[in-house]
Motif scaffolding. Structure first.
Motif, PDB file in Angstrom:
ATOM      1  N   ASP A  78      84.245 -34.157  45.716  1.00 50.13           N
ATOM      2  CA  ASP A  78      84.622 -35.244  46.633  1.00 50.13           C
ATOM      3  C   ASP A  78      85.422 -34.723  47.830  1.00 50.13           C
ATOM      4  N   THR A 130      85.264 -31.744  49.218  1.00 49.97           N
ATOM      5  CA  THR A 130      84.661 -30.643  49.968  1.00 49.97           C
ATOM      6  C   THR A 130      83.493 -31.141  50.818  1.00 49.97           C
ATOM      7  N   ASP A 131      83.492 -30.749  52.062  1.00 50.65           N
ATOM      8  CA  ASP A 131      82.310 -30.997  52.890  1.00 50.65           C
ATOM      9  C   ASP A 131      81.307 -29.880  52.583  1.00 50.65           C
ATOM     10  N   SER A 174      79.580 -28.105  54.259  1.00 44.19           N
ATOM     11  CA  SER A 174      79.684 -26.949  55.159  1.00 44.19           C
ATOM     12  C   SER A 174      80.818 -26.004  54.744  1.00 44.19           C
ATOM     13  N   GLN A 175      81.735 -26.499  53.870  1.00 46.91           N
ATOM     14  CA  GLN A 175      82.868 -25.640  53.448  1.00 46.91           C
ATOM     15  C   GLN A 175      82.635 -25.015  52.076  1.00 46.91           C
ATOM     16  N   TRP A 200      76.408 -33.711  44.904  1.00 44.87           N
ATOM     17  CA  TRP A 200      75.977 -34.215  46.225  1.00 44.87           C
ATOM     18  C   TRP A 200      74.513 -34.655  46.189  1.00 44.87           C
TER      19      TRP A 200
END
Ligand code: GLA
Length: 403
Positions: free
Chosen positions: A264, A266-267, A269-270, A295
Protein backbone atom coordinates in the motif's frame (compact mmCIF):
# COMPACT_ATOMS: atom_id res chain seq x y z
CA UNK A 1 -15.53 -32.26 -28.13
CA UNK A 2 -13.93 -32.25 -24.70
CA UNK A 3 -16.23 -33.01 -21.79
CA UNK A 4 -15.54 -30.11 -19.46
CA UNK A 5 -18.66 -30.43 -17.35
CA UNK A 6 -17.15 -32.56 -14.61
CA UNK A 7 -19.10 -31.46 -11.51
CA UNK A 8 -21.97 -33.51 -10.08
CA UNK A 9 -25.42 -31.93 -10.19
CA UNK A 10 -26.86 -31.09 -6.76
CA UNK A 11 -29.27 -34.03 -7.06
CA UNK A 12 -26.44 -36.42 -7.79
CA UNK A 13 -24.33 -35.17 -4.87
CA UNK A 14 -27.24 -35.36 -2.45
CA UNK A 15 -28.09 -38.88 -3.64
CA UNK A 16 -24.51 -40.10 -3.35
CA UNK A 17 -24.00 -38.78 0.19
CA UNK A 18 -27.43 -40.05 1.30
CA UNK A 19 -26.85 -43.51 -0.17
CA UNK A 20 -23.44 -43.78 1.50
CA UNK A 21 -24.97 -42.68 4.80
CA UNK A 22 -27.87 -45.12 4.64
CA UNK A 23 -25.72 -48.04 3.51
CA UNK A 24 -23.20 -47.38 6.30
CA UNK A 25 -25.45 -46.59 9.26
CA UNK A 26 -28.74 -48.27 8.38
CA UNK A 27 -30.93 -45.21 8.79
CA UNK A 28 -31.59 -41.89 7.00
CA UNK A 29 -29.58 -38.69 7.68
CA UNK A 30 -31.13 -35.58 9.25
CA UNK A 31 -29.95 -33.54 6.27
CA UNK A 32 -27.30 -32.98 3.59
CA UNK A 33 -24.95 -30.00 3.46
CA UNK A 34 -22.38 -29.17 0.76
CA UNK A 35 -19.52 -26.76 0.23
CA UNK A 36 -17.48 -26.11 -2.91
CA UNK A 37 -13.87 -26.29 -3.97
CA UNK A 38 -12.44 -23.10 -5.46
CA UNK A 39 -10.30 -21.67 -8.17
CA UNK A 40 -8.29 -18.65 -7.21
CA UNK A 41 -8.45 -16.39 -10.26
CA UNK A 42 -5.59 -14.17 -9.08
CA UNK A 43 -3.88 -13.13 -5.83
CA UNK A 44 -1.72 -16.14 -5.00
CA UNK A 45 0.23 -16.55 -1.76
CA UNK A 46 -1.22 -13.23 -0.73
CA UNK A 47 -3.75 -14.22 1.93
CA UNK A 48 -1.16 -14.76 4.68
CA UNK A 49 0.45 -11.45 3.68
CA UNK A 50 -2.77 -9.54 4.34
CA UNK A 51 -3.38 -8.60 0.69
CA UNK A 52 -6.14 -9.24 -1.84
CA UNK A 53 -7.25 -12.52 -3.41
CA UNK A 54 -9.94 -13.14 -6.03
CA UNK A 55 -11.32 -16.70 -5.87
CA UNK A 56 -14.53 -18.17 -7.30
CA UNK A 57 -16.42 -21.12 -5.83
CA UNK A 58 -16.51 -24.09 -8.21
CA UNK A 59 -19.61 -26.10 -9.06
CA UNK A 60 -17.62 -29.06 -7.67
CA UNK A 61 -18.76 -29.68 -4.10
CA UNK A 62 -18.21 -31.94 -1.14
CA UNK A 63 -21.53 -33.30 0.18
CA UNK A 64 -22.00 -34.34 3.79
CA UNK A 65 -25.01 -36.34 4.93
CA UNK A 66 -25.24 -36.02 8.71
CA UNK A 67 -27.32 -37.10 11.66
CA UNK A 68 -27.25 -36.06 15.26
CA UNK A 69 -26.59 -38.77 17.88
CA UNK A 70 -27.74 -38.84 21.49
CA UNK A 71 -24.32 -39.86 22.81
CA UNK A 72 -20.80 -38.42 22.38
CA UNK A 73 -19.74 -40.80 19.63
CA UNK A 74 -18.68 -39.67 16.16
CA UNK A 75 -18.60 -41.91 13.08
CA UNK A 76 -17.34 -40.71 9.71
CA UNK A 77 -17.04 -42.38 6.31
CA UNK A 78 -16.08 -41.08 2.85
CA UNK A 79 -16.50 -42.26 -0.72
CA UNK A 80 -12.87 -41.43 -1.57
CA UNK A 81 -11.28 -43.58 1.15
CA UNK A 82 -14.18 -45.93 1.70
CA UNK A 83 -11.98 -48.55 3.35
CA UNK A 84 -10.90 -46.15 6.12
CA UNK A 85 -13.95 -45.19 8.20
CA UNK A 86 -13.30 -43.27 11.43
CA UNK A 87 -14.93 -43.88 14.79
CA UNK A 88 -14.27 -42.28 18.16
CA UNK A 89 -15.62 -39.82 20.67
CA UNK A 90 -16.08 -36.06 20.39
CA UNK A 91 -13.02 -35.62 22.63
CA UNK A 92 -10.84 -37.53 20.15
CA UNK A 93 -11.46 -34.78 17.59
CA UNK A 94 -8.55 -32.59 18.64
CA UNK A 95 -5.05 -31.49 17.55
CA UNK A 96 -2.65 -34.41 17.42
CA UNK A 97 -5.40 -37.01 17.28
CA UNK A 98 -6.34 -37.09 13.60
CA UNK A 99 -4.63 -37.87 10.28
CA UNK A 100 -5.46 -37.47 6.59
CA UNK A 101 -9.04 -36.67 5.63
CA UNK A 102 -10.27 -37.25 9.19
CA UNK A 103 -8.30 -34.17 10.31
CA UNK A 104 -10.15 -32.03 7.75
CA UNK A 105 -13.53 -33.53 8.65
CA UNK A 106 -13.03 -33.64 12.42
CA UNK A 107 -11.14 -30.35 12.77
CA UNK A 108 -14.17 -28.05 12.38
CA UNK A 109 -16.06 -29.99 15.08
CA UNK A 110 -13.15 -29.33 17.44
CA UNK A 111 -12.95 -25.65 16.43
CA UNK A 112 -16.71 -25.16 16.91
CA UNK A 113 -16.50 -26.72 20.38
CA UNK A 114 -13.51 -24.49 21.21
CA UNK A 115 -15.72 -21.57 20.25
CA UNK A 116 -18.40 -22.66 22.71
CA UNK A 117 -20.78 -24.39 20.27
CA UNK A 118 -22.10 -27.59 21.87
CA UNK A 119 -21.77 -29.99 18.98
CA UNK A 120 -23.53 -33.31 19.66
CA UNK A 121 -22.32 -36.79 18.67
CA UNK A 122 -22.59 -37.20 14.90
CA UNK A 123 -22.79 -39.74 12.10
CA UNK A 124 -21.33 -38.34 8.88
CA UNK A 125 -21.06 -39.65 5.31
CA UNK A 126 -18.94 -37.59 2.92
CA UNK A 127 -19.09 -37.79 -0.89
CA UNK A 128 -17.08 -35.41 -3.05
CA UNK A 129 -16.50 -34.50 -6.68
CA UNK A 130 -13.84 -31.88 -5.86
CA UNK A 131 -10.66 -33.25 -7.44
CA UNK A 132 -8.25 -34.25 -4.66
CA UNK A 133 -4.65 -33.02 -4.71
CA UNK A 134 -5.42 -30.68 -7.63
CA UNK A 135 -4.96 -27.36 -5.84
CA UNK A 136 -8.74 -26.81 -5.93
CA UNK A 137 -9.26 -26.88 -2.14
CA UNK A 138 -10.79 -30.28 -1.63
CA UNK A 139 -9.71 -30.01 2.01
CA UNK A 140 -11.48 -26.69 2.64
CA UNK A 141 -14.59 -28.09 0.94
CA UNK A 142 -14.65 -30.94 3.49
CA UNK A 143 -14.06 -28.57 6.41
CA UNK A 144 -16.73 -26.10 5.38
CA UNK A 145 -19.36 -28.76 4.57
CA UNK A 146 -18.81 -30.51 7.90
CA UNK A 147 -18.70 -27.15 9.68
CA UNK A 148 -22.09 -26.14 8.23
CA UNK A 149 -23.61 -29.53 9.15
CA UNK A 150 -22.17 -29.70 12.67
CA UNK A 151 -23.14 -26.12 13.52
CA UNK A 152 -26.72 -26.59 12.37
CA UNK A 153 -27.09 -29.92 14.19
CA UNK A 154 -25.82 -28.11 17.29
CA UNK A 155 -28.72 -25.66 16.83
CA UNK A 156 -26.28 -22.85 16.03
CA UNK A 157 -26.56 -22.56 12.23
CA UNK A 158 -23.68 -20.54 10.79
CA UNK A 159 -24.74 -20.35 7.14
CA UNK A 160 -27.50 -17.80 7.38
CA UNK A 161 -25.79 -14.43 7.19
CA UNK A 162 -22.42 -13.02 6.11
CA UNK A 163 -21.15 -12.48 9.68
CA UNK A 164 -21.86 -16.10 10.67
CA UNK A 165 -20.24 -17.32 7.47
CA UNK A 166 -17.12 -15.25 8.20
CA UNK A 167 -17.03 -16.75 11.69
CA UNK A 168 -17.36 -20.31 10.38
CA UNK A 169 -14.67 -19.66 7.76
CA UNK A 170 -12.32 -18.46 10.52
CA UNK A 171 -13.07 -21.57 12.60
CA UNK A 172 -12.31 -23.80 9.61
CA UNK A 173 -8.97 -21.99 9.12
CA UNK A 174 -8.19 -22.62 12.78
CA UNK A 175 -9.08 -26.29 12.30
CA UNK A 176 -6.79 -26.56 9.27
CA UNK A 177 -3.89 -24.85 11.07
CA UNK A 178 -4.19 -26.60 14.41
CA UNK A 179 -5.80 -29.98 13.72
CA UNK A 180 -4.54 -30.73 10.19
CA UNK A 181 -1.26 -28.90 10.92
CA UNK A 182 -1.20 -26.99 7.60
CA UNK A 183 -0.02 -23.37 8.03
CA UNK A 184 -2.37 -22.02 5.35
CA UNK A 185 -4.08 -18.61 5.14
CA UNK A 186 -7.82 -17.95 4.82
CA UNK A 187 -8.33 -17.93 1.05
CA UNK A 188 -9.84 -21.39 0.61
CA UNK A 189 -12.40 -21.28 3.41
CA UNK A 190 -13.53 -17.77 2.41
CA UNK A 191 -13.99 -18.99 -1.16
CA UNK A 192 -16.04 -21.96 0.01
CA UNK A 193 -18.30 -20.05 2.41
CA UNK A 194 -18.30 -16.34 1.58
CA UNK A 195 -18.68 -16.26 -2.23
CA UNK A 196 -21.86 -15.57 -4.23
CA UNK A 197 -23.19 -17.42 -7.24
CA UNK A 198 -22.05 -15.71 -10.46
CA UNK A 199 -19.46 -13.60 -8.64
CA UNK A 200 -15.79 -13.68 -7.78
CA UNK A 201 -14.90 -12.82 -4.20
CA UNK A 202 -12.57 -9.88 -3.71
CA UNK A 203 -11.17 -10.79 -0.32
CA UNK A 204 -9.23 -8.17 1.61
CA UNK A 205 -7.30 -10.38 3.98
CA UNK A 206 -6.13 -7.50 6.20
CA UNK A 207 -9.61 -6.15 6.89
CA UNK A 208 -11.23 -9.60 6.51
CA UNK A 209 -13.70 -7.77 4.24
CA UNK A 210 -15.30 -9.07 1.07
CA UNK A 211 -16.73 -7.58 -2.08
CA UNK A 212 -18.63 -9.52 -4.76
CA UNK A 213 -17.43 -8.87 -8.32
CA UNK A 214 -19.70 -10.07 -11.17
CA UNK A 215 -17.88 -12.91 -12.94
CA UNK A 216 -19.80 -14.34 -15.88
CA UNK A 217 -17.22 -15.10 -18.53
CA UNK A 218 -19.74 -16.77 -20.85
CA UNK A 219 -21.65 -13.49 -21.18
CA UNK A 220 -18.51 -12.14 -22.85
CA UNK A 221 -17.88 -15.14 -25.10
CA UNK A 222 -15.09 -16.34 -22.81
CA UNK A 223 -14.53 -19.22 -20.45
CA UNK A 224 -12.15 -20.16 -17.70
CA UNK A 225 -10.55 -23.55 -18.21
CA UNK A 226 -8.96 -25.45 -15.35
CA UNK A 227 -6.35 -28.08 -16.14
CA UNK A 228 -5.29 -30.35 -13.31
CA UNK A 229 -1.67 -31.18 -14.09
CA UNK A 230 -1.89 -34.32 -11.92
CA UNK A 231 1.55 -33.49 -10.57
CA UNK A 232 1.32 -34.34 -6.89
CA UNK A 233 0.40 -31.33 -4.80
CA UNK A 234 1.05 -31.37 -1.08
CA UNK A 235 1.57 -28.32 1.05
CA UNK A 236 2.70 -30.27 4.07
CA UNK A 237 6.27 -30.90 2.98
CA UNK A 238 7.54 -27.60 4.32
CA UNK A 239 7.82 -25.60 1.08
CA UNK A 240 4.61 -23.67 1.74
CA UNK A 241 5.66 -22.93 5.31
CA UNK A 242 9.10 -21.86 4.07
CA UNK A 243 7.54 -19.30 1.69
CA UNK A 244 5.43 -17.97 4.51
CA UNK A 245 8.45 -17.74 6.83
CA UNK A 246 10.38 -15.73 4.21
CA UNK A 247 7.52 -13.25 3.97
CA UNK A 248 7.37 -12.87 7.75
CA UNK A 249 11.12 -12.37 7.90
CA UNK A 250 10.96 -9.72 5.16
CA UNK A 251 8.07 -7.93 6.88
CA UNK A 252 10.09 -7.78 10.07
CA UNK A 253 13.11 -6.37 8.22
CA UNK A 254 10.90 -3.78 6.54
CA UNK A 255 9.36 -2.86 9.88
CA UNK A 256 5.76 -3.67 8.90
CA UNK A 257 3.14 -6.01 10.31
CA UNK A 258 2.50 -7.58 6.92
CA UNK A 259 3.75 -7.05 3.37
CA UNK A 260 0.35 -5.60 2.50
CA UNK A 261 1.41 -2.46 4.33
CA UNK A 262 4.48 -2.23 2.12
CA UNK A 263 2.36 -2.82 -0.99
CA UNK A 264 0.00 0.00 0.00
CA UNK A 265 2.83 2.38 0.85
CA UNK A 266 4.90 1.74 -2.28
CA UNK A 267 4.42 3.20 -5.72
CA UNK A 268 5.29 0.56 -8.34
CA UNK A 269 8.01 2.92 -9.66
CA UNK A 270 9.78 2.65 -6.26
CA UNK A 271 9.77 -1.15 -6.14
CA UNK A 272 13.52 -1.54 -6.74
CA UNK A 273 14.37 0.91 -3.95
CA UNK A 274 12.28 -1.05 -1.46
CA UNK A 275 13.78 -4.35 -2.59
CA UNK A 276 17.31 -2.96 -2.32
CA UNK A 277 16.87 -2.58 1.45
CA UNK A 278 16.56 -6.37 1.83
CA UNK A 279 19.77 -8.32 2.49
CA UNK A 280 19.21 -11.49 0.42
CA UNK A 281 18.23 -12.19 -3.16
CA UNK A 282 15.69 -14.81 -2.14
CA UNK A 283 13.89 -12.31 0.11
CA UNK A 284 13.93 -9.70 -2.65
CA UNK A 285 12.30 -12.13 -5.06
CA UNK A 286 9.65 -13.31 -2.59
CA UNK A 287 8.73 -9.72 -1.73
CA UNK A 288 8.67 -8.69 -5.39
CA UNK A 289 6.08 -11.41 -5.99
CA UNK A 290 3.92 -10.36 -3.05
CA UNK A 291 3.94 -6.65 -3.91
CA UNK A 292 3.40 -7.03 -7.65
CA UNK A 293 0.71 -9.70 -7.14
CA UNK A 294 -1.14 -7.46 -4.68
CA UNK A 295 -1.12 -4.66 -7.28
CA UNK A 296 -2.12 -7.10 -10.03
CA UNK A 297 -5.28 -8.14 -8.18
CA UNK A 298 -6.38 -4.51 -8.04
CA UNK A 299 -5.55 -3.99 -11.73
CA UNK A 300 -7.33 -7.23 -12.63
CA UNK A 301 -10.53 -6.22 -10.85
CA UNK A 302 -10.46 -2.85 -12.63
CA UNK A 303 -9.94 -4.62 -15.97
CA UNK A 304 -12.88 -6.97 -15.26
CA UNK A 305 -15.15 -4.10 -14.32
CA UNK A 306 -14.26 -2.25 -17.51
CA UNK A 307 -14.47 -5.42 -19.59
CA UNK A 308 -10.85 -5.15 -20.73
CA UNK A 309 -10.39 -8.92 -20.97
CA UNK A 310 -7.18 -8.91 -23.02
CA UNK A 311 -5.53 -6.94 -20.24
CA UNK A 312 -7.04 -9.24 -17.60
CA UNK A 313 -5.47 -12.17 -19.46
CA UNK A 314 -2.08 -10.49 -19.54
CA UNK A 315 -2.26 -9.96 -15.78
CA UNK A 316 -2.92 -13.70 -15.30
CA UNK A 317 0.16 -14.54 -17.35
CA UNK A 318 2.26 -11.99 -15.44
CA UNK A 319 1.09 -13.62 -12.20
CA UNK A 320 2.31 -16.97 -13.50
CA UNK A 321 5.74 -15.60 -14.41
CA UNK A 322 6.03 -14.12 -10.93
CA UNK A 323 4.99 -17.38 -9.22
CA UNK A 324 7.40 -19.32 -11.41
CA UNK A 325 10.46 -17.07 -11.27
CA UNK A 326 10.18 -15.09 -8.03
CA UNK A 327 8.06 -17.22 -5.72
CA UNK A 328 9.23 -20.55 -7.20
CA UNK A 329 6.06 -22.52 -6.65
CA UNK A 330 5.49 -23.72 -10.22
CA UNK A 331 6.79 -27.01 -11.56
CA UNK A 332 7.53 -28.39 -15.02
CA UNK A 333 4.09 -30.03 -15.34
CA UNK A 334 2.25 -26.75 -14.72
CA UNK A 335 4.64 -24.63 -16.81
CA UNK A 336 4.12 -26.94 -19.79
CA UNK A 337 0.34 -26.44 -19.59
CA UNK A 338 0.54 -22.65 -19.21
CA UNK A 339 2.95 -22.32 -22.14
CA UNK A 340 0.77 -24.56 -24.30
CA UNK A 341 -2.41 -22.63 -23.47
CA UNK A 342 -0.76 -19.32 -24.35
CA UNK A 343 0.75 -20.66 -27.57
CA UNK A 344 -2.70 -21.93 -28.59
CA UNK A 345 -4.31 -18.52 -28.13
CA UNK A 346 -5.40 -18.21 -24.48
CA UNK A 347 -5.79 -14.60 -23.31
CA UNK A 348 -3.87 -15.54 -20.17
CA UNK A 349 -2.88 -18.51 -18.07
CA UNK A 350 -1.39 -19.21 -14.66
CA UNK A 351 -0.84 -21.80 -11.99
CA UNK A 352 -3.57 -21.55 -9.33
CA UNK A 353 -3.65 -22.51 -5.65
CA UNK A 354 -0.72 -23.30 -3.41
CA UNK A 355 1.47 -24.62 -6.23
CA UNK A 356 4.16 -27.32 -6.29
CA UNK A 357 1.88 -29.11 -8.77
CA UNK A 358 -1.90 -28.83 -8.84
CA UNK A 359 -3.87 -26.97 -11.50
CA UNK A 360 -3.48 -24.17 -14.00
CA UNK A 361 -6.24 -21.91 -15.30
CA UNK A 362 -6.56 -20.39 -18.76
CA UNK A 363 -8.85 -17.57 -19.80
CA UNK A 364 -9.91 -18.44 -23.34
CA UNK A 365 -12.42 -17.46 -25.99
CA UNK A 366 -15.29 -19.94 -25.66
CA UNK A 367 -15.01 -21.06 -29.30
CA UNK A 368 -11.33 -21.91 -28.75
CA UNK A 369 -11.76 -23.88 -25.51
CA UNK A 370 -11.67 -27.28 -27.18
CA UNK A 371 -8.63 -26.50 -29.27
CA UNK A 372 -6.72 -25.00 -26.32
CA UNK A 373 -7.63 -27.92 -24.06
CA UNK A 374 -6.36 -30.29 -26.71
CA UNK A 375 -3.16 -28.27 -27.12
CA UNK A 376 -2.50 -28.58 -23.38
CA UNK A 377 -3.04 -32.34 -23.50
CA UNK A 378 -0.77 -32.67 -26.55
CA UNK A 379 1.99 -30.62 -24.89
CA UNK A 380 1.84 -32.79 -21.78
CA UNK A 381 2.21 -35.89 -23.91
CA UNK A 382 5.11 -34.39 -25.80
CA UNK A 383 6.92 -33.49 -22.56
CA UNK A 384 6.19 -36.85 -20.93
CA UNK A 385 4.09 -35.26 -18.17
CA UNK A 386 0.67 -36.66 -17.08
CA UNK A 387 -2.41 -36.06 -19.22
CA UNK A 388 -4.23 -33.10 -17.64
CA UNK A 389 -7.79 -33.42 -16.40
CA UNK A 390 -9.77 -30.49 -17.80
CA UNK A 391 -12.71 -28.76 -16.13
CA UNK A 392 -14.83 -25.72 -16.87
CA UNK A 393 -14.78 -23.20 -14.00
CA UNK A 394 -17.91 -21.12 -13.51
CA UNK A 395 -18.53 -18.96 -10.46
CA UNK A 396 -20.89 -21.12 -8.40
CA UNK A 397 -22.71 -20.83 -5.08
CA UNK A 398 -21.07 -21.07 -1.64
CA UNK A 399 -21.65 -23.83 0.91
CA UNK A 400 -25.19 -24.37 2.13
CA UNK A 401 -27.76 -26.92 3.30
CA UNK A 402 -28.90 -28.93 0.28
CA UNK A 403 -31.58 -31.27 1.66
C1 GLA B 1 -3.19 -22.73 -0.44
C2 GLA B 1 -3.54 -22.20 0.94
C3 GLA B 1 -4.16 -20.82 0.85
C4 GLA B 1 -3.31 -19.86 0.00
C5 GLA B 1 -2.92 -20.54 -1.31
C6 GLA B 1 -1.95 -19.71 -2.11
O1 GLA B 1 -4.36 -22.94 -1.18
O2 GLA B 1 -4.46 -23.08 1.56
O3 GLA B 1 -4.35 -20.30 2.16
O4 GLA B 1 -2.21 -19.41 0.70
O5 GLA B 1 -2.34 -21.80 -1.10
O6 GLA B 1 -2.55 -18.56 -2.57
Amino acid sequence: MLDLDTAWSADEGIARATELFTATYGHAPDGVWASPGRVNVIGEHIDYNGGYCLPIALPHRTYVAARRRDDRQVRMVTDFQADQPWKGSLDDLAPGGLDGWAAYAGGPVWALRQDGVEVPGLDLAIASCVPVGAGLSSSAAIECAVGLAAAELADRPLGENPEDRAQLAALCVRAENEVAGAPTGGLDQAASLRTQDGHALLLDCAANAVEHIPFDMSAHGLCLLVADSRASHALGDGQYGARRAHCEQAAELLGVKSLRETADATDPSQLDEVLATLPEDVLRRRVRHVLTETWRVQDFVAALREERFEEAGELLSASHASLRDDYEVSVKETDVLVDAALAAGALGSRITGGGFGGSVIALVRADQADQIGQAMAAAAQQHGTPEPQLHLATAAAPGQRMA
